[in-house]
Design a protein around this motif. Structure first.
Motif, short mmCIF file in Angstrom:
data_model
loop_
_atom_site.label_atom_id
_atom_site.label_comp_id
_atom_site.label_asym_id
_atom_site.label_seq_id
_atom_site.Cartn_x
_atom_site.Cartn_y
_atom_site.Cartn_z
N LYS A 1 0.83 -1.20 0.00
CA LYS A 1 0.00 0.00 0.00
C LYS A 1 0.87 1.26 0.00
N VAL A 2 1.83 1.28 0.89
CA VAL A 2 2.67 2.46 1.05
C VAL A 2 3.56 2.64 -0.19
N SER A 3 4.02 1.54 -0.76
CA SER A 3 4.84 1.63 -1.97
C SER A 3 4.02 2.24 -3.10
N ALA A 4 2.73 1.83 -3.18
CA ALA A 4 1.87 2.38 -4.24
C ALA A 4 1.78 3.89 -4.09
N ALA A 5 1.61 4.33 -2.84
CA ALA A 5 1.52 5.78 -2.60
C ALA A 5 2.83 6.47 -3.01
N ALA A 6 3.95 5.84 -2.69
CA ALA A 6 5.25 6.43 -3.05
C ALA A 6 5.44 6.41 -4.57
N LEU A 7 4.99 5.34 -5.21
CA LEU A 7 5.14 5.25 -6.67
C LEU A 7 4.34 6.33 -7.37
N MET A 8 3.18 6.65 -6.79
CA MET A 8 2.35 7.68 -7.42
C MET A 8 3.03 9.04 -7.37
N ARG A 9 3.92 9.20 -6.38
CA ARG A 9 4.64 10.48 -6.27
C ARG A 9 5.95 10.44 -7.03
N HIS A 10 6.37 9.26 -7.45
CA HIS A 10 7.62 9.13 -8.21
C HIS A 10 7.37 8.26 -9.42
N ARG A 11 6.72 8.85 -10.39
CA ARG A 11 6.28 8.11 -11.57
C ARG A 11 7.43 7.44 -12.32
N GLU A 12 8.63 8.05 -12.25
CA GLU A 12 9.77 7.50 -13.02
C GLU A 12 10.09 6.09 -12.55
N VAL A 13 9.74 5.79 -11.30
CA VAL A 13 10.05 4.45 -10.78
C VAL A 13 8.93 3.47 -11.13
N ASN A 14 7.74 4.00 -11.38
CA ASN A 14 6.59 3.17 -11.75
C ASN A 14 6.52 3.12 -13.27
N ALA A 15 7.54 2.52 -13.86
CA ALA A 15 7.72 2.70 -15.30
C ALA A 15 8.26 1.44 -15.95
N LEU A 16 8.11 1.41 -17.26
CA LEU A 16 8.65 0.31 -18.06
C LEU A 16 9.69 0.88 -19.01
N TYR A 17 10.82 0.21 -19.12
CA TYR A 17 11.83 0.61 -20.10
C TYR A 17 11.56 -0.16 -21.39
N GLU A 18 11.31 0.59 -22.46
CA GLU A 18 10.89 -0.07 -23.70
C GLU A 18 11.85 0.14 -24.85
N GLY A 19 13.12 0.34 -24.56
CA GLY A 19 14.09 0.42 -25.65
C GLY A 19 14.19 1.82 -26.24
N ASP A 20 13.10 2.27 -26.85
CA ASP A 20 13.16 3.61 -27.44
C ASP A 20 12.31 4.61 -26.66
N ALA A 21 11.73 4.15 -25.56
CA ALA A 21 10.92 5.06 -24.75
C ALA A 21 10.79 4.48 -23.34
N VAL A 22 10.43 5.38 -22.43
CA VAL A 22 10.11 4.92 -21.08
C VAL A 22 8.63 5.16 -20.89
N ARG A 23 7.91 4.11 -20.48
CA ARG A 23 6.47 4.25 -20.30
C ARG A 23 6.16 4.49 -18.83
N LEU A 24 5.69 5.68 -18.51
CA LEU A 24 5.34 6.00 -17.12
C LEU A 24 3.90 5.57 -16.90
N LEU A 25 3.67 4.72 -15.94
CA LEU A 25 2.34 4.14 -15.79
C LEU A 25 1.50 4.91 -14.78
N ALA A 26 0.20 4.91 -15.03
CA ALA A 26 -0.70 5.75 -14.24
C ALA A 26 -1.15 5.05 -12.96
N SER A 27 -0.98 3.74 -12.93
CA SER A 27 -1.49 3.04 -11.77
C SER A 27 -0.40 2.09 -11.25
N ALA A 28 -0.39 1.90 -9.93
CA ALA A 28 0.63 1.05 -9.32
C ALA A 28 0.15 -0.39 -9.34
N ASP A 29 0.58 -1.14 -10.35
CA ASP A 29 0.23 -2.55 -10.46
C ASP A 29 1.43 -3.33 -9.95
#
Lengths: 328, 400
Positions: free
Chosen positions: B238-266
């Protein structure tokens, strides 16, 4: 809780809406003094008078067309088409007019019309008075289609249909008018697009509509004796369809039989099977079975009619096929 | 003229596949329809059938990743000469009118479909459910005898096979002799993905959090009678999700030519099962309450251990937490779960002497080590996130 027959339940839904709102009125062939060919509107003329319980000429096209006009002017008419076979005569009004006006006017015009009708075999009425044509109307965007199988359902669904702002084609089944069920004291509207699980089971889901709901329940009883646990689900509203409930059920049981009295070919069951194979593909352990009438006009001869339309035994056979092993 | 065997496209979106091993060797005769090699795609490992009959003249790609359409082998007549060099990679292209095998699209599709079923002598009849269970439990369909209509393999057949003790287990291995355990498809997937992850330029940062308040909240929830009992992991999720929402760069996927910042903490959680590591995902953790997370976690863990997870449960995570605290591990480093940008490794909560205001106090501390993919996350960004997480654990109210 009071017990009502299916016929009384339809009447109760109509009367309840008419007592509540002056906009609601009924119209159809012989529905006033005679009380309709199925006796559904008996006594309503006395309570509501000839302004609101209106006999019409024998023209389904004019009858439905008048209903559409009244609906567009702010009324909530319920028109009765004596046999669903005669819907063919009103198709121009239902398909090209009622279904289209809201769309074509960009939402400025609404058509809160309910077209009640009935049909079904089992009493030897022949080829022109017993068809099941509900699938024709599910195919038309802009229409809602309801097929109620029990008194409680027909009461709650008809009431909701009357108050829906879209045209609803409302199917009743000829052989169900006499069946009884306990219904809530106060009429409880039933949301369109919500299936009813009549019986829970583990091994096979039977998705059935109309009369076949009752046949499926009988088949389920017999299957139980053979150690096969059957879930019986009635979508009740064919459009919109409660895909969620159907898919969840099949994901649980891994097998499915779709059953209706209409002919199998291009029937409502085909659509259900398509939805299920797509959304529950990886959960299916057997081909989806379909039960419906043989592809022929309905014969008049009672033994022939009985052979053409499906019964509990046909549903049971289909259930057995889905759980079948070598040798079956 | 030898037939070129090309890597088939077995599913929409498949760009490449990994050849695991060849089931025939060079010089061996091959019948069309016989299993020729094992191919690993993102989701499954499967046998692929030969396209042609003849002799396997050359294996151009012994193993490893190959793009779709590339020639991987040649099948021809015995004694037929083949060029020394493997044919140049030929990307899959639409059949040209002059192409020899200009089959109608429908036929090509049909061949692909038939091929994907992998058994010599024709298609295996199995229900979709049976196939799914076989895939999930690593049961080889070709080894089963179907009991359904017309010999169709049904779910029950696969379940029976999965439950049956492996034949090898019947004979206990003699002492002092090494036991050879062939890789299951799950093991293979773990191996492949972890090797892939190891290629990423990863770095780690660590910190520890004073868990006094977090433990109190957890104790309160347990005392309240919540079932399933919330764990420290649930609170951390729960707490990690809250932190991820404040640090979107960490809630992200590296896709080779782009970084996908995700809107929800899955948030994926590493679950040890008898069959190996699984990482089911709890979706939308930022919107869930701790009891809701506990319920989702209990369900996923239960299904992971009983082999009932579905592919969808394992896909699409944005961040992963691996907790070895229950094993008494104090601190460890997790390997990235690509394409996710970061993974958090959590140790046990331990009574630890800490210096506070010039005095030594005993506090329950929990260590956390964040592994990040440096291609998408920088050190300072990671440190910022970890500081927020630490703050939230120490002052859970701030996560609201």
């Amino acid at each position: 809780m009071p017990e009502l027959s299916y016929r009384e339940a339809v009447r109760d839904a109509l009367a309840t809406a008419m007592r509540r709102d002056d906009e609601v009125f009924v119209m159809g062939e012989d529905i006033a003094e005679m009380g309709g060919s199925m006796g559904v509107t008996q006594g309503m003329l006395d309570e509501f008078g000839p302004e609101r319980v209106r006999n019409t000429p024998i023209s389904e096209m004019a009858l439905v067309g008048a209903g559409i006009g009244a609906a567009m002017q702010g009324m909530r008419p319920v028109v009765e088409v004596m046999y669903e076979d005669f819907l063919t005569l009103a198709c121009e009004q239902i398909v090209n007019q009622a279904a289209k006006h809201r769309y074509m006017s960009g939402g400025q015009v609404k058509v809160p019309l309910t077209v009640r009708t009935q049909g079904g075999a089992g009493w030897s009425p022949g080829a022109q008075h017993a068809q099941q044509l509900e699938a024709w109307f599910v195919h038309v965007p802009g229409l809602k289609v309801v097929f109620a199988s029990t008194p409680a359902d027909v009461r709650g669904l008809l009431y909701t249909s009357i108050y829906d702002d879209n045209p609803v084609v409302f199917f009743e089944h000829r052989t169900l008018y006499g069946i009884k069920e306990e219904v809530p004291d106060e009429l409880e509207p039933i949301e369109l697009g919500k299936a009813r699980v009549h019986r829970e089971g583990e091994d096979v889901t039977v998705v059935a509509t109309g009369r076949l709901v009752h046949e499926a329940l009988r088949a389920a009883e017999e299957a139980e004796g053979e150690g096969v646990s059957v879930e019986v689900v009635d979508p009740r509203t064919l459009q919109p369809l409660d895909e969620e409930t159907l898919v969840a059920s099949v994901k649980k049981t891994n097998r499915c039989v779709v059953a209706h009295e209409a002919v199998t070919r291009m029937g409502f069951g085909a659509e259900v099977a398509a939805v299920l194979q797509h959304q529950a593909f990886d959960w299916l352990d057997a081909p989806i079975e379909r039960v419906g009438a043989r592809f022929t006009p309905l014969p008049f001869a009672p033994v022939m009619e009985e052979w053409v339309v499906p019964h509990a035994a046909d549903v049971l056979e289909a259930i057995r096929r889905t759980v079948g092993r070598n040798g079956h | 003229m030898a037939t070129e065997i090309k890597l088939p496209r077995l599913g929409q979106g498949m760009e490449s596949g990994t050849i695991v091993r060849w089931l025939k060797s060079e010089g061996e005769p091959v019948e069309k329809g016989e299993p020729l090699y094992e191919l690993d795609t993102d989701k499954v490992t499967q046998e692929v059938e030969a396209d042609a009959s003849g002799v396997l003249l050359r294996i151009a790609v012994e193993e490893g990743e190959v793009e779709v359409g590339r020639t991987i082998a040649l099948i021809g007549q015995e004694g037929e000469s083949v060029p020394d060099e493997a044919p140049a990679p030929a990307p899959e292209e639409p059949a040209k009118p002059e192409a020899k095998r200009a089959a109608p699209a429908a036929q090509t599709l049909q061949q692909t479909v038939a091929r994907s079923d992998g058994r010599g002598g024709g298609r295996i009849k199995a229900s979709p459910l049976a196939r799914r269970i076989a895939r999930e439990r690593g049961v080889e369909l070709s080894s089963l005898q179907g009991t359904g209509p017309e010999g169709r393999i049904v779910a029950e057949d696969v379940e029976r096979a999965a439950a049956a003790p492996a034949p090898a287990a019947a004979v206990p291995a003699p002492p002092f002799e090494a036991e050879v355990v062939p890789l299951t498809s799950l093991r293979r997937t773990v191996a492949r993905r972890m090797t892939e992850a190891w290629q990423a330029p990863a770095f780690q940062i660590s910190t520890s959090a004073d868990m006094t308040r977090a433990l109190a909240i957890r104790a309160r929830l347990v005392e309240r009678g919540d079932t399933p009992k919330p764990t420290i992991s649930d609170l951390l999720t729960k707490v990690s999700a809250a932190a991820l929402m404040r640090h979107r760069e960490v809630n992200a996927l590296y896709e080779g030519d782009a970084v996908r910042l995700l809107a929800s903490a899955d948030i994926g959680m590493a679950v040890a099962t008898e069959r190996g590591l699984l990482v089911p995902v709890i979706r939308g953790c930022e919107r869930l309450t701790i009891p809701e997370i506990a319920a989702a976690r209990a369900d996923l863990v239960e299904r992971a251990r009983s082999g009932k997870l579905q592919q969808a449960d394992l896909e699409g995570g944005s961040f992963t937490i691996s907790n070895l605290g229950m094993y008494g591990v104090e601190q460890f480093v997790a390997v990235l779960n690509p394409p996710q940008a970061a993974i958090l490794a959590v140790g046990a909560v331990q009574e630890t002497p800490v210096a506070r205001d010039g005095a030594v106090e005993i506090r329950p501390l929990m260590t956390m080590t964040l592994t990040c993919d440096h291609r998408s996350v920088d050190g300072a960004t990671a440190a910022d996130f970890l500081r927020t997480l630490k703050t939230f654990l120490e002052e859970p109210g701030l996560a609201l």
